[in-house]
Design a protein around this motif. Structure first.
Motif, PDB file in Angstrom:
ATOM      1  N   ASP A 105      -1.882 -11.616  -6.173  1.00 48.84           N
ATOM      2  CA  ASP A 105      -2.371 -11.084  -7.450  1.00 48.84           C
ATOM      3  C   ASP A 105      -3.785 -10.527  -7.300  1.00 48.84           C
ATOM      4  O   ASP A 105      -4.131  -9.509  -7.900  1.00 48.84           O
ATOM      5  CB  ASP A 105      -2.344 -12.166  -8.533  1.00 48.84           C
ATOM      6  CG  ASP A 105      -0.922 -12.495  -8.979  1.00 48.84           C
ATOM      7  OD1 ASP A 105      -0.008 -11.663  -8.757  1.00 48.84           O
ATOM      8  OD2 ASP A 105      -0.732 -13.582  -9.559  1.00 48.84           O
ATOM      9  N   ALA A 106      -4.603 -11.177  -6.482  1.00 42.84           N
ATOM     10  CA  ALA A 106      -5.980 -10.705  -6.263  1.00 42.84           C
ATOM     11  C   ALA A 106      -5.976  -9.324  -5.597  1.00 42.84           C
ATOM     12  O   ALA A 106      -6.748  -8.440  -5.972  1.00 42.84           O
ATOM     13  CB  ALA A 106      -6.757 -11.707  -5.419  1.00 42.84           C
ATOM     14  N   LYS A 107      -5.103  -9.125  -4.601  1.00 41.23           N
ATOM     15  CA  LYS A 107      -5.012  -7.832  -3.921  1.00 41.23           C
ATOM     16  C   LYS A 107      -4.494  -6.769  -4.890  1.00 41.23           C
ATOM     17  O   LYS A 107      -4.982  -5.640  -4.902  1.00 41.23           O
ATOM     18  CB  LYS A 107      -4.108  -7.941  -2.692  1.00 41.23           C
ATOM     19  CG  LYS A 107      -3.888  -6.638  -1.954  1.00 41.23           C
ATOM     20  CD  LYS A 107      -5.176  -6.028  -1.423  1.00 41.23           C
ATOM     21  CE  LYS A 107      -5.659  -6.754  -0.213  1.00 41.23           C
ATOM     22  NZ  LYS A 107      -6.851  -6.138   0.401  1.00 41.23           N
TER      23      LYS A 107
ATOM     24  N   ASP B 117      -4.930  -6.702  -8.105  1.00 41.65           N
ATOM     25  CA  ASP B 117      -6.048  -6.368  -9.000  1.00 41.65           C
ATOM     26  C   ASP B 117      -7.035  -5.431  -8.303  1.00 41.65           C
ATOM     27  O   ASP B 117      -7.556  -4.493  -8.908  1.00 41.65           O
ATOM     28  CB  ASP B 117      -6.767  -7.634  -9.466  1.00 41.65           C
ATOM     29  CG  ASP B 117      -5.958  -8.429 -10.478  1.00 41.65           C
ATOM     30  OD1 ASP B 117      -5.010  -7.862 -11.085  1.00 41.65           O
ATOM     31  OD2 ASP B 117      -6.266  -9.624 -10.674  1.00 41.65           O
ATOM     32  N   GLN B 118      -7.294  -5.691  -7.027  1.00 39.09           N
ATOM     33  CA  GLN B 118      -8.196  -4.824  -6.267  1.00 39.09           C
ATOM     34  C   GLN B 118      -7.634  -3.403  -6.191  1.00 39.09           C
ATOM     35  O   GLN B 118      -8.357  -2.421  -6.395  1.00 39.09           O
ATOM     36  CB  GLN B 118      -8.392  -5.390  -4.857  1.00 39.09           C
ATOM     37  CG  GLN B 118      -9.356  -4.568  -4.020  1.00 39.09           C
ATOM     38  CD  GLN B 118      -9.434  -5.065  -2.594  1.00 39.09           C
ATOM     39  OE1 GLN B 118      -8.426  -5.384  -1.967  1.00 39.09           O
ATOM     40  NE2 GLN B 118     -10.665  -5.137  -2.074  1.00 39.09           N
TER      41      GLN B 118
END
Length: 166
Positions: free
Chosen positions: A120-122, A124-125
Motif C-alpha cells: 500500500d505504501a508503494k 501511495d508513492q
C-alpha cells in the motif's frame, strides 16, 4: 550496412546509435559547453544551446518474442533481454530520488501485474508520482496496438481493458 551482410542485429544497432550520439555530443561540446547543476525539465528551447528532447518511456512487448510471463519475470533472455518488473522497480526508485525526473508508461498489462504485487505504501508513492506529473500513462491500452491487435475491434477492446484498470 551494405548488401551482402544482411540486416543489423539489435546489438549492432545499439552500438551505431551510441556512436552517433557520442559524435553529436562531441561536436556540440565545443559550441555548447555543459554547465554543472540541475537540469530544467520544464520544457522549451534555450537559445544558443543544443536542445535535445528525450522522452523516457516504455515499449514493452506483451508477448512478441517471449511469453508475457517471460517478459515480465526476465526469463529466457537467450531470446531477448527483458524483465519488465525490474524496469518498473528501477523507474520508481529513480523518480523517488529526483523529483525533476519524468517517465511515461504505456503497457497496462504489465503495469497491472506489477501494481498488484506492491505494498500500500508503494501504491501511495506511485499515486503521488502520477499526481505530480512525474509518471504519466500514455495510450493506456493493455498493450501497444501495433503488436497484438491488428483489427479495429481488437484495438478498441484492448484500449478499453487498459482504461478500465486505470
Amino acid at each position: 550496412w551494405h548488401a551482402g551482410h544482411g540486416q543489423l542485429t539489435s546489438g549492432q544497432m545499439r552500438v551505431l546509435l551510441l556512436l552517433a550520439l557520442v559524435a553529436v555530443a562531441a561536436a556540440a561540446k565545443s559550441r555548447f559547453p555543459l554547465t554543472p547543476g540541475r537540469y530544467n525539465t520544464t520544457g522549451g528551447p534555450v537559445n544558443d544551446k543544443l536542445n535535445v528532447h528525450v522522452v523516457c518511456h516504455t515499449h514493452d512487448d506483451v508477448g512478441w518474442l517471449k511469453t508475457v510471463d517471460e517478459y515480465y519475470m526476465g526469463a529466457n533472455n537467450s531470446i531477448q533481454n527483458a524483465g519488465v518488473q525490474y524496469i518498473l522497480d528501477s523507474v520508481m526508485l529513480a523518480l523517488a530520488e529526483n523529483p525533476s525526473r519524468k517517465f511515461i508508461y504505456v503497457e497496462i498489462a504489465f503495469f497491472k501485474r506489477w501494481w498488484e504485487q506492491q505494498t500500500d505504501a508503494k501504491k501511495d508513492q506511485v499515486r503521488g508520482f502520477v499526481k505530480s506529473g512525474q509518471l504519466e500513462f500514455i495510450n493506456g491500452g493493455w498493450c501497444m496496438s501495433d503488436e497484438a491487435a491488428p483489427f479495429y475491434v481488437d484495438m478498441v477492446d484492448q484500449q478499453t481493458l487498459g482504461h478500465q484498470f486505470l
